[in-house]
Scaffold this motif. Structure first.
Motif, PDB file in Angstrom:
ATOM      1  N   TRP B  36       1.594  -3.433   4.682  1.00 53.71           N
ATOM      2  CA  TRP B  36       0.590  -3.347   3.626  1.00 53.71           C
ATOM      3  C   TRP B  36       0.968  -2.177   2.718  1.00 53.71           C
ATOM      4  N   VAL B  37       0.906  -2.423   1.437  1.00 53.86           N
ATOM      5  CA  VAL B  37       1.187  -1.409   0.418  1.00 53.86           C
ATOM      6  C   VAL B  37       0.032  -1.443  -0.571  1.00 53.86           C
ATOM      7  N   ARG B  38      -0.435  -0.291  -1.023  1.00 53.52           N
ATOM      8  CA  ARG B  38      -1.552  -0.284  -1.963  1.00 53.52           C
ATOM      9  C   ARG B  38      -1.199   0.448  -3.245  1.00 53.52           C
ATOM     10  N   GLN B  39      -1.999   0.186  -4.262  1.00 56.28           N
ATOM     11  CA  GLN B  39      -1.779   0.800  -5.563  1.00 56.28           C
ATOM     12  C   GLN B  39      -3.144   1.091  -6.193  1.00 56.28           C
ATOM     13  N   ALA B  40      -3.491   2.361  -6.259  1.00 53.19           N
ATOM     14  CA  ALA B  40      -4.736   2.767  -6.907  1.00 53.19           C
ATOM     15  C   ALA B  40      -4.633   2.486  -8.405  1.00 53.19           C
ATOM     16  N   PRO B  41      -5.752   2.293  -9.078  1.00 56.41           N
ATOM     17  CA  PRO B  41      -5.724   1.959 -10.505  1.00 56.41           C
ATOM     18  C   PRO B  41      -4.919   2.969 -11.314  1.00 56.41           C
ATOM     19  N   GLY B  42      -3.919   2.474 -12.031  1.00 51.58           N
ATOM     20  CA  GLY B  42      -3.090   3.323 -12.869  1.00 51.58           C
ATOM     21  C   GLY B  42      -2.133   4.234 -12.140  1.00 51.58           C
ATOM     22  N   LYS B  43      -1.994   4.056 -10.832  1.00 53.94           N
ATOM     23  CA  LYS B  43      -1.144   4.935 -10.016  1.00 53.94           C
ATOM     24  C   LYS B  43       0.048   4.189  -9.442  1.00 53.94           C
ATOM     25  N   GLY B  44       0.847   4.895  -8.664  1.00 47.05           N
ATOM     26  CA  GLY B  44       2.042   4.326  -8.083  1.00 47.05           C
ATOM     27  C   GLY B  44       1.779   3.604  -6.774  1.00 47.05           C
ATOM     28  N   LEU B  45       2.863   3.122  -6.175  1.00 48.90           N
ATOM     29  CA  LEU B  45       2.784   2.390  -4.921  1.00 48.90           C
ATOM     30  C   LEU B  45       2.680   3.359  -3.758  1.00 48.90           C
ATOM     31  N   GLU B  46       1.852   3.020  -2.783  1.00 42.31           N
ATOM     32  CA  GLU B  46       1.694   3.816  -1.572  1.00 42.31           C
ATOM     33  C   GLU B  46       1.838   2.923  -0.364  1.00 42.31           C
ATOM     34  N   TRP B  47       2.821   3.207   0.479  1.00 43.91           N
ATOM     35  CA  TRP B  47       2.973   2.481   1.732  1.00 43.91           C
ATOM     36  C   TRP B  47       1.804   2.844   2.643  1.00 43.91           C
TER      37      TRP B  47
END
Lengths: 108, 116
Positions: B36-47
């Motif tokens: 699972w990888v997430r991306q906060a609004p307007g931000k980069g990718l976070e594993w």
């Protein structure tokens, strides 16, 4: 955990320009590095793995190089469809497999 | 063709829980680790998290450790992310992705919004 420092955070370039993006790992990652392209509202797309291995279907104007802690993504001749945000990701050893902060490539 | 379809996102209050699902197709699910990888609004990718093909090994980012659980049901071809004690900073698009790193396949993402 391994930290990835990507630079620049953004750049402006023209169609036909040569573009270079760098990623530095906080420790050696033995070429366990991937590069992704992401366009607004879309999932990332894998461009290269193992630092320099081009994924199937990816244009040859994209290339990767590097070793140890320092890696580079190069676009040899920027095309209109290449304007996007690019991320590196290390996948050395065990997770967490961290991403760089991203580089937004914009039209000059 | 490999496809990943996430579901389960939505609006949840701080401190609440949510379970995301990912339904893969086009490959032998049990043969692949998943992430699972997430991306906060307007931000980069976070594993965020990953699980081995058998489900025996799981991994978490420090930011979610102790609050999120990853699991899989290979008989149902489904990947899950159970998210508890949600915080405003967990607001993001959550992607499921094939493999531990060098993700060749990604889902379209599901939006999780943590807000009162």
């Amino acid at each position: 955990d391994i930290q990835m420092t990507q630079s620049p955070s953004s750049l402006s370039a023209s169609v036909g320009d040569r573009v270079t993006i760098t990623c530095r790992a906080s420790q050696g990652i033995k070429n366990s590095l991937a590069w992704y392209q992401q366009k607004p509202g879309k999932a990332p797309k894998l461009l290269l793995s193992a630092a320099s291995r081009l994924e199937s279907g990816v244009p040859s104007r994209f290339s990767g190089s590097g070793s140890g802690t320092d890696y580079t993504l190069t676009i040899s001749s920027l095309q209109p469809e290449d304007f996007a945000t690019y991320y590196c990701q290390q996948y050395y050893s065990t997770p967490p497999f961290t991403f760089g902060q991203g580089t937004k490539v914009e039209i000059k | 063709e490999v496809q990943l379809l996430e579901s389960g996102g939505g609006l949840v209050q701080p401190g609440g829980s949510l379970r995301l699902s990912c339904a893969p197709s086009g490959f032998t699910f049990s043969s692949y680790a998943m992430s699972w990888v997430r991306q906060a609004p307007g931000k980069g990718l976070e594993w965020v998290s990953a699980i081995s093909g058998s489900g025996d090994s799981t991994y978490f980012a420090d930011s979610v450790k102790g609050r999120f659980t990853i699991s899989r049901d290979n008989s149902k071809n489904t990947l899950y992310l159970q998210m508890n004690s949600l915080r405003a900073e967990d607001t993001a698009v959550y992607y499921c992705a094939q493999d531990l790193g060098k993700h060749r396949a990604w889902g379209q993402g599901t939006l999780v919004t943590v807000s009162s």
